[in-house]
Design a protein around this motif. Structure first.
Motif, PDB file in Angstrom:
ATOM      1  N   LYS A  66      21.012  -5.978 -10.620  1.00  0.00           N
ATOM      2  CA  LYS A  66      20.184  -6.278 -11.795  1.00  0.00           C
ATOM      3  C   LYS A  66      19.830  -4.953 -12.057  1.00  0.00           C
ATOM      4  N   LEU A  67      20.710  -4.147 -13.185  1.00  0.00           N
ATOM      5  CA  LEU A  67      20.078  -2.799 -13.088  1.00  0.00           C
ATOM      6  C   LEU A  67      18.784  -2.868 -14.228  1.00  0.00           C
ATOM      7  N   PRO A  68      18.077  -1.910 -14.087  1.00  0.00           N
ATOM      8  CA  PRO A  68      16.756  -1.893 -14.887  1.00  0.00           C
ATOM      9  C   PRO A  68      17.125  -1.783 -16.239  1.00  0.00           C
ATOM     10  N   ARG A  69      16.550  -2.467 -17.113  1.00  0.00           N
ATOM     11  CA  ARG A  69      16.569  -2.442 -18.545  1.00  0.00           C
ATOM     12  C   ARG A  69      15.845  -1.386 -19.449  1.00  0.00           C
ATOM     13  N   GLY A  70      14.689  -0.801 -18.838  1.00  0.00           N
ATOM     14  CA  GLY A  70      13.900   0.294 -19.444  1.00  0.00           C
ATOM     15  C   GLY A  70      13.278   0.875 -18.533  1.00  0.00           C
ATOM     16  N   MET A  71      12.138   1.654 -18.969  1.00  0.00           N
ATOM     17  CA  MET A  71      11.305   2.649 -18.239  1.00  0.00           C
ATOM     18  C   MET A  71      10.492   1.767 -17.147  1.00  0.00           C
ATOM     19  N   VAL A  72       9.919   0.684 -17.635  1.00  0.00           N
ATOM     20  CA  VAL A  72       9.032   0.091 -16.794  1.00  0.00           C
ATOM     21  C   VAL A  72       9.673  -0.728 -15.590  1.00  0.00           C
ATOM     22  N   GLU A  73      10.902  -1.202 -15.901  1.00  0.00           N
ATOM     23  CA  GLU A  73      11.825  -1.625 -14.740  1.00  0.00           C
ATOM     24  C   GLU A  73      12.291  -0.501 -14.064  1.00  0.00           C
ATOM     25  N   ALA A  74      12.655   0.486 -14.611  1.00  0.00           N
ATOM     26  CA  ALA A  74      13.238   1.461 -13.793  1.00  0.00           C
ATOM     27  C   ALA A  74      12.126   1.997 -12.677  1.00  0.00           C
ATOM     28  N   GLN A  75      10.813   2.175 -13.316  1.00  0.00           N
ATOM     29  CA  GLN A  75       9.757   2.505 -12.429  1.00  0.00           C
ATOM     30  C   GLN A  75       9.354   1.558 -11.358  1.00  0.00           C
ATOM     31  N   ARG A  76       9.523   0.319 -11.650  1.00  0.00           N
ATOM     32  CA  ARG A  76       9.271  -0.654 -10.651  1.00  0.00           C
ATOM     33  C   ARG A  76      10.320  -0.823  -9.611  1.00  0.00           C
ATOM     34  N   SER A  77      11.523  -0.600  -9.996  1.00  0.00           N
ATOM     35  CA  SER A  77      12.726  -0.370  -9.210  1.00  0.00           C
ATOM     36  C   SER A  77      12.684   0.702  -8.195  1.00  0.00           C
ATOM     37  N   ALA A  78      12.364   2.014  -8.698  1.00  0.00           N
ATOM     38  CA  ALA A  78      12.162   3.096  -7.948  1.00  0.00           C
ATOM     39  C   ALA A  78      10.986   2.830  -7.011  1.00  0.00           C
ATOM     40  N   ARG A  79       9.848   2.110  -7.320  1.00  0.00           N
ATOM     41  CA  ARG A  79       8.733   1.931  -6.444  1.00  0.00           C
ATOM     42  C   ARG A  79       9.002   0.874  -5.651  1.00  0.00           C
ATOM     43  N   ALA A  80      10.092   0.078  -5.664  1.00  0.00           N
ATOM     44  CA  ALA A  80      10.441  -1.094  -4.565  1.00  0.00           C
ATOM     45  C   ALA A  80      10.617  -0.414  -3.233  1.00  0.00           C
ATOM     46  N   MET A  81      11.153   0.739  -3.298  1.00  0.00           N
ATOM     47  CA  MET A  81      11.484   1.546  -2.219  1.00  0.00           C
ATOM     48  C   MET A  81      10.558   1.208  -0.932  1.00  0.00           C
ATOM     49  N   VAL A  82       9.065   1.244  -1.461  1.00  0.00           N
ATOM     50  CA  VAL A  82       8.005   1.215  -0.595  1.00  0.00           C
ATOM     51  C   VAL A  82       8.073  -0.057   0.395  1.00  0.00           C
ATOM     52  N   PHE A  83       8.511  -1.167  -0.338  1.00  0.00           N
ATOM     53  CA  PHE A  83       8.737  -2.531   0.466  1.00  0.00           C
ATOM     54  C   PHE A  83       9.891  -2.145   1.492  1.00  0.00           C
ATOM     55  N   GLY A  84      10.744  -1.510   0.968  1.00  0.00           N
ATOM     56  CA  GLY A  84      12.183  -1.200   1.967  1.00  0.00           C
ATOM     57  C   GLY A  84      11.749  -0.370   3.077  1.00  0.00           C
ATOM     58  N   LEU A  85      10.785   0.500   2.851  1.00  0.00           N
ATOM     59  CA  LEU A  85      10.262   1.384   3.966  1.00  0.00           C
ATOM     60  C   LEU A  85       9.382   0.587   4.971  1.00  0.00           C
ATOM     61  N   ALA A  86       8.442  -0.269   4.396  1.00  0.00           N
ATOM     62  CA  ALA A  86       7.653  -1.191   5.286  1.00  0.00           C
ATOM     63  C   ALA A  86       8.441  -2.225   6.193  1.00  0.00           C
ATOM     64  N   ILE A  87       9.674  -2.573   5.472  1.00  0.00           N
ATOM     65  CA  ILE A  87      10.467  -3.456   6.485  1.00  0.00           C
ATOM     66  C   ILE A  87      11.298  -2.484   7.409  1.00  0.00           C
ATOM     67  N   ALA A  88      11.797  -1.532   6.989  1.00  0.00           N
ATOM     68  CA  ALA A  88      12.278  -0.656   8.118  1.00  0.00           C
ATOM     69  C   ALA A  88      11.528  -0.360   9.332  1.00  0.00           C
ATOM     70  N   LEU A  89      10.061  -0.020   8.937  1.00  0.00           N
ATOM     71  CA  LEU A  89       9.137   0.433   9.748  1.00  0.00           C
ATOM     72  C   LEU A  89       8.967  -0.725  10.858  1.00  0.00           C
ATOM     73  N   VAL A  90       8.840  -1.844  10.550  1.00  0.00           N
ATOM     74  CA  VAL A  90       8.418  -3.011  11.501  1.00  0.00           C
ATOM     75  C   VAL A  90       9.813  -3.276  12.030  1.00  0.00           C
ATOM     76  N   VAL A  91      10.812  -3.367  11.453  1.00  0.00           N
ATOM     77  CA  VAL A  91      12.350  -3.663  12.088  1.00  0.00           C
ATOM     78  C   VAL A  91      12.618  -2.611  13.096  1.00  0.00           C
ATOM     79  N   GLY A  92      12.192  -1.079  12.798  1.00  0.00           N
ATOM     80  CA  GLY A  92      12.325  -0.056  13.727  1.00  0.00           C
ATOM     81  C   GLY A  92      11.555  -0.311  15.009  1.00  0.00           C
ATOM     82  N   LEU A  93      10.448  -0.483  14.850  1.00  0.00           N
ATOM     83  CA  LEU A  93       9.560  -0.541  16.002  1.00  0.00           C
ATOM     84  C   LEU A  93       9.447  -2.004  16.828  1.00  0.00           C
ATOM     85  N   ILE A  94      10.185  -3.108  16.404  1.00  0.00           N
ATOM     86  CA  ILE A  94      10.127  -4.494  17.233  1.00  0.00           C
ATOM     87  C   ILE A  94      10.909  -3.870  18.481  1.00  0.00           C
ATOM     88  N   PRO A  95      12.175  -3.510  18.236  1.00  0.00           N
ATOM     89  CA  PRO A  95      13.220  -3.163  19.454  1.00  0.00           C
ATOM     90  C   PRO A  95      12.674  -2.082  20.307  1.00  0.00           C
TER      91      PRO A  95
END
Length: 180
Positions: free
Chosen positions: A17-46
Motif C-alpha cells: 500500500k503505497l502512501p497517498r500523500g505527505m501524512v501517509e508518507a511520514q507515517r510510513s517512514a516513521r513505521a521504521m521505529v516499530f520494525g527496529l523495536a521488533i528487530a531488537l527483541v528478535v536479536g536479543l532472544i537467541p
C-alpha cells in the motif's frame, strides 16, 4: 479512535500500500521505529538463550579441543571466559539497545531513507553470511529450541517488511519535499 489509529499504522507498515500523500508518507517512514523495536527483541532472544543455556560454553570447549590446547590452557581459557563474558554480553546488549534507540529517534524525527536502506542491507548480509557459513560448516550452529525459531523467524520477516514500507514512505517523502 484507537481502532482507526491502529488501522492507519498497519497500512503504513504494508509495502503493498503505497502512501497517498505527505501524512501517509511520514507515517510510513516513521513505521521504521516499530520494525527496529521488533528487530531488537528478535536479536536479543537467541543471544540470551545461547549464553544462558550452556550452548556457548559447549561451543567454546569444542573450539579448544580443535585448537589442541592442554588441560591447563583450557582451564585458563575457561576462567577467562567465565570472568569476561557476563560483562561483555551486558555491554553488548546495552550498546545494541542504545544504538537501536538512537536509530529509532533519528528515524522518527528525520524520516530519512538511509536507516531503512542500511537495515535492509544488514538483513540481506545476515541472510547471505549465515547461509554461507552454515553451508561451508565454518560456523557452530546452535540447535535453537522450537519456541525461539517460532518467535524469531516470523518477527524478523515482519521487521524486514516494515523496513521496505518505511523506505517507500521515506522515498516518497523525499520526492514530495523536493518538489517545487
Amino acid at each position: 479512535m484507537a481502532r482507526e489509529t491502529i488501522r492507519l499504522w498497519l497500512r503504513a507498515m504494508n509495502p503493498l500500500k503505497l502512501p497517498r500523500g505527505m501524512v501517509e508518507a511520514q507515517r510510513s517512514a516513521r513505521a521504521m521505529v516499530f520494525g527496529l523495536a521488533i528487530a531488537l527483541v528478535v536479536g536479543l532472544i537467541p543471544t540470551w538463550w545461547m549464553f544462558t543455556s550452556g550452548w556457548f560454553e559447549t561451543a567454546m570447549n569444542g573450539e579448544y579441543a580443535r585448537m589442541g590446547l592442554s588441560s591447563d590452557q583450557i582451564a585458563m581459557q575457561h576462567e577467562f571466559m567465565t570472568a569476561i563474558w557476563p560483562w561483555a554480553m551486558g555491554a553488548a546488549a546495552a550498546f545494541t539497545v542504545l544504538l537501536y534507540s538512537v536509530l529509532a529517534a533519528v528515524q522518527w524525527r528525520a524520516m530519512t531513507r538511509a536507516i531503512p536502506i542500511i537495515m535492509l542491507a544488514l538483513v540481506a548480509y545476515s541472510l547471505v553470511a549465515n547461509m554461507g557459513m552454515r553451508l561451508l560448516g565454518t560456523m557452530p550452529t546452535p540447535e535453537l529450541p522450537f519456541w525461539i525459531v517460532v518467535a524469531t523467524w516470523p518477527a524478523a520477516i515482519v521487521s524486514a517488511v516494515i523496513y521496505v514500507a518505511s523506505l517507500q514512505g521515506a522515498m516518497m517523502l523525499h520526492r514530495l519535499r523536493s518538489e517545487p
